[in-house]
Design a protein around this motif. Structure first.
Motif, PDB file in Angstrom:
ATOM      1  N   UNK A   1       0.831  -1.211   0.000  1.00 42.48           N
ATOM      2  CA  UNK A   1       0.000   0.000   0.000  1.00 42.48           C
ATOM      3  C   UNK A   1       0.864   1.260   0.000  1.00 42.48           C
ATOM      4  N   UNK A   2       1.940   1.252   0.796  1.00 42.05           N
ATOM      5  CA  UNK A   2       2.837   2.405   0.843  1.00 42.05           C
ATOM      6  C   UNK A   2       3.523   2.604  -0.507  1.00 42.05           C
ATOM      7  N   UNK A   3       3.872   1.512  -1.154  1.00 45.21           N
ATOM      8  CA  UNK A   3       4.485   1.592  -2.484  1.00 45.21           C
ATOM      9  C   UNK A   3       3.532   2.262  -3.464  1.00 45.21           C
ATOM     10  N   UNK A   4       2.252   1.874  -3.422  1.00 43.50           N
ATOM     11  CA  UNK A   4       1.264   2.452  -4.330  1.00 43.50           C
ATOM     12  C   UNK A   4       1.060   3.937  -4.055  1.00 43.50           C
ATOM     13  N   UNK A   5       1.085   4.321  -2.782  1.00 42.67           N
ATOM     14  CA  UNK A   5       0.958   5.737  -2.430  1.00 42.67           C
ATOM     15  C   UNK A   5       2.125   6.521  -3.015  1.00 42.67           C
TER      16      UNK A   5
END
Length: 299
Positions: free
Chosen positions: A190-194
């Protein structure tokens, strides 16, 4: 300045540093006590002006307690080396009365309030900054010091290499606090996508509106605005780091792994910092095991 070789002086051998003649310890009407300084020739005495000391005490508070203790530790370490090299007989900093550290109350964002916080952060245009911080536990300066070439989005790794500070009124790039602060942190999908959804035109991940690093003061003020608009209790920016740590422990991350992610100098320090969390977890584990054993006793 007079240099004194403690190895060749009889009184130097007796008390380690020796003592300069009384007439050299008094300057006019003001006592000028002398402090030792080690140089190549032995030990040199430098004056310590009592008048200036009194003036300093009357001035507004200067260095923080933590800074004073860190300076003492550094000087003490240097003097320990001098003792080992027989430049002096004992370390004069031993027994020094240091100011006590005031333990600040630890607060976190309650898990049930995270949704409200993120919604307001999104409306305020700062969602990514606070999401990444809560997902990594980075210190404020470390977060602002991130550059895009520090992040491997394919592998989901952040390389923590620098920090941003305000010094003498200027926002500057500086080395990290300790060698353990230089670390690699794994981040979730999720952090990567953000991060992938962010503008990458500036070298800094979280730049100021005019380019370059953002001021540490700005992100604190923004945090307080978001919390106020969301109707949440006021917390420090550092409490976001505590929130990450507590959530990590409550979700099964072990102390050693968490300590490495936070950049602490030892797992023991992490354990002491979050002892209240681990104690609660131990009680939960004890109750879970007890319930299991009680079930085994049922006919």
């Amino acid at each position: 300045m007079r240099s004194i070789d403690s190895s060749n002086s009889s009184w130097g051998k007796e008390i380690g540093l020796g003592s300069p003649p009384a007439k050299e310890m008094i300057s006019g009407s003001d006592a000028a006590f002398r402090m030792p300084r080690i140089n190549e020739g032995g030990v040199a005495w430098i004056p310590f002006d009592n008048k200036r000391s009194t003036e300093a005490r009357n001035k507004p508070k200067g260095l923080s307690v933590k800074t004073v203790r860190n300076i003492n530790q550094m000087i003490s370490s240097a003097l320990n080396c001098a003792v080992e090299q027989r430049l002096i007989l004992s370390n004069p900093t031993r027994g020094c009365v240091l100011p006590k550290l005031e333990k600040k109350e630890m607060k976190i964002l309650p898990p049930e309030s995270l949704g409200t916080f993120f919604e307001e952060a999104q409306r305020s245009g700062v969602f990514e900054l606070y999401y990444v911080d809560l997902a990594t536990g980075l210190r404020r300066g470390e977060l602002l010091g991130l550059k895009w070439n520090d992040i491997d989005l394919k592998k989901g790794i952040i390389h923590v290499r620098r920090q941003i500070l305000r010094q003498n009124g200027e926002v500057i790039e500086a080395p990290l606090k300790t060698k353990n602060s230089y670390r690699n942190i794994a981040i979730g999908a999720d952090a990567v996508e953000v991060l992938k959804g962010m503008d990458q035109t500036d070298e800094y991940v979280f730049p100021s509106p005019h380019g370059g690093p953002m001021s540490p003061d700005s992100v604190l003020h923004m945090l307080q605005r978001v919390l106020k608009r969301a109707g949440l209790e006021r917390i420090r920016f550092h409490d976001l780091r505590h929130t990450f740590s507590v959530l990590a422990l409550q979700n099964g991350v072990d102390i050693k792994t968490l300590s490495a992610m936070l950049g602490h100098y030892s797992a023991g320090f992490t354990l002491d910092t979050y002892a209240h969390v681990t104690t609660s977890m131990q009680k939960q584990a004890a109750n879970a095991v007890g319930n299991f054993l009680s079930g085994a006793l049922q006919p």
